[in-house]
Design a protein around this motif. Structure first.
Motif, mmCIF file in Angstrom:
data_model
loop_
_atom_site.group_PDB
_atom_site.id
_atom_site.type_symbol
_atom_site.label_atom_id
_atom_site.label_comp_id
_atom_site.label_asym_id
_atom_site.label_seq_id
_atom_site.Cartn_x
_atom_site.Cartn_y
_atom_site.Cartn_z
ATOM 1 N N LYS A 51 0.821 -1.203 0.000
ATOM 2 C CA LYS A 51 0.000 0.000 0.000
ATOM 3 C C LYS A 51 0.859 1.259 0.000
ATOM 4 C CE LYS A 51 -3.815 -0.079 0.063
ATOM 5 N NZ LYS A 51 -4.763 -0.169 -1.092
ATOM 6 N N GLN A 54 -0.988 7.445 -1.686
ATOM 7 C CA GLN A 54 -1.972 8.118 -2.530
ATOM 8 C C GLN A 54 -2.698 7.100 -3.403
ATOM 9 O OE1 GLN A 54 -0.350 11.677 -4.449
ATOM 10 N NE2 GLN A 54 1.347 11.625 -3.001
ATOM 11 N N ASP A 55 -3.820 7.530 -3.934
ATOM 12 C CA ASP A 55 -4.736 6.619 -4.617
ATOM 13 C C ASP A 55 -4.388 6.474 -6.093
ATOM 14 O OD1 ASP A 55 -6.818 4.906 -5.054
ATOM 15 O OD2 ASP A 55 -8.315 6.493 -5.290
ATOM 16 N N LYS A 57 -2.255 3.449 -8.789
ATOM 17 C CA LYS A 57 -1.780 2.065 -8.823
ATOM 18 C C LYS A 57 -0.593 1.926 -9.772
ATOM 19 C CE LYS A 57 -6.474 0.223 -8.123
ATOM 20 N NZ LYS A 57 -7.533 -0.603 -8.749
ATOM 21 N N TYR A 194 2.543 5.394 -4.168
ATOM 22 C CA TYR A 194 1.344 4.794 -4.735
ATOM 23 C C TYR A 194 1.296 3.300 -4.410
ATOM 24 C CZ TYR A 194 1.830 9.049 -7.550
ATOM 25 O OH TYR A 194 1.994 10.351 -7.953
ATOM 26 N N ASP A 195 0.107 2.716 -4.518
ATOM 27 C CA ASP A 195 -0.036 1.276 -4.307
ATOM 28 C C ASP A 195 0.778 0.520 -5.360
ATOM 29 O OD1 ASP A 195 -1.801 1.934 -2.317
ATOM 30 O OD2 ASP A 195 -3.602 1.322 -3.421
#
Length: 367
Positions: A51, A54-55, A57, A194-195
């Motif tokens: 994880k 921030q959102d 990928k 980021y993820d």
């Protein structure tokens, strides 16, 4: 420099396309302690998730399958006929040992018509795959107790160190599995923007199948392919044919036969390598392709994608060879690229990637 013992175990664990059970189990044991979550999808791709803050990928794809074979027929004398799983140069098969994965494993030998019995016109021709067979040294009655049509076959070769290099079967693409594992290990206690979806994909050697399905599921904003590339820096090759050279650093892909890498990602990787004094070389591969194509194109909105490639001699032959320093540089480059993604200006208008400091919310859109 690198954990050769771990690389050796990865390379020697079998996993032909569609038959990745053993290498998948090995990867699961290694990767689970390194990330926040691990999933295995319906096709068998291993998705390791770390994880971020921030959102967005980031998908990194390293295929776990190796080129291999599948049993298609067992004749009255116990000899096995087979079909290839992935691309092979037939001239590399004669008298090579393989492992037939039936109800238990058996060592076999690839055979073909002896040169002494060939007609003059046959001696100068390359035998097709259909002319080869596998000899288990057992009569049919014994063979069929343990081996059936549909069983997989892999090559039998151990990894050795040779000079500054490692030499093994299936460096394509087990060296990338190793690099992704070592990168996730390096990032284990770091904060990332980021993820990260580290995906160990299946069935790349028969058409990028695992990467296509996993990219569609993940729908990444950014993508990194991780695979080998040709090093043709050998006697008789012209300089313009090299593609890459062993010992000259990580290769940053510009294009191959299936992908034109996003110029922003290419620039980002070059700048990141230079900023951390990581040796690198450009890669322009006229033919062939990697999971990069799946990562780039099969998410719902596409991805800003590129690839880090590992120079490799003797690709898709009995043994393949990579330089240990190149492997180390690929780990370092991928680690920095994943941890610094938010520091780059990813807008189309930005030509050279200069950016002083990312906005706190990193709010630019990718659609």
């Amino acid at each position: 420099m690198i954990n050769v013992e771990l690389l050796k175990k990865i390379c020697e664990t079998p996993g032909a396309p569609g038959y990745e059970q053993r290498i998948r189990e090995f990867i699961l044991a290694e990767v689970t302690p390194l990330v926040d979550k691990v999933e295995v999808d319906a096709m068998g791709n291993v998705v390791a998730i770390k994880k971020g803050q921030q959102d967005k990928k980031v998908m990194v794809a390293a295929h776990m399958d190796e080129i291999g074979f599948i049993v298609t027929h067992i004749d009255e004398d116990g000899f096995i006929r087979f079909h290839t799983l992935g691309g092979f140069d037939p001239k590399t098969l004669t008298s090579q040992r393989v492992i037939v994965h039936g109800r238990k494993d058996f060592i076999g030998v690839m055979g073909s018509k002896p040169i002494h019995l060939m007609k003059p016109e046959e001696r100068n021709k390359q035998l097709p795959i259909s002319e080869y067979y596998i000899d288990l040294g057992m009569p049919r009655d014994e063979v069929v107790k343990y081996v059936a049509v549909g069983d997989s076959i892999t090559r039998e070769r151990e990894l050795i160190e040779m000079g500054n290099c490692v030499n093994s079967k299936s460096m394509d693409n087990r060296v990338s599995v190793f690099i992704l594992l070592e990168t996730l290990r390096a990032l284990k206690d770091q904060t990332v923007p980021y993820d990260i979806y580290g995906v160990f994909t299946v069935q790349e050697e028969v058409g990028l199948r695992g990467a296509i399905s996993s990219a569609h599921l993940i729908d990444p904003d950014f993508g990194f392919g991780l695979d080998v590339t040709i090093a043709f820096d050998v006697p008789g090759a012209q300089a313009h044919e090299y593609v890459t050279s062993l010992g000259k650093g990580a290769a940053i892909k510009i294009l191959d036969g299936m992908t034109i890498c996003d110029y922003r990602m290419v620039n980002y990787m070059k700048k990141t390598a230079d900023a951390h004094d990581i040796p690198w070389q450009p890669e322009v591969l006229p033919a062939g392709g990697t999971d990069t194509a799946g990562v780039q194109r099969y998410g719902k909105k596409g991805a800003i994608a590129g690839a880090i490639s590992i120079p490799l001699r003797n690709m898709h032959q009995t043994i393949e060879m990579a330089n240990k320093a190149d492997i180390r540089h690929c780990i370092d480059l991928l680690t920095h690229c994943l941890s610094e993604l938010q520091q780059y200006d990813w807008s189309f208008e930005n030509v050279d990637g200069n950016r002083s400091k990312p906005a706190a919310d990193d709010s630019y859109d990718f659609l």
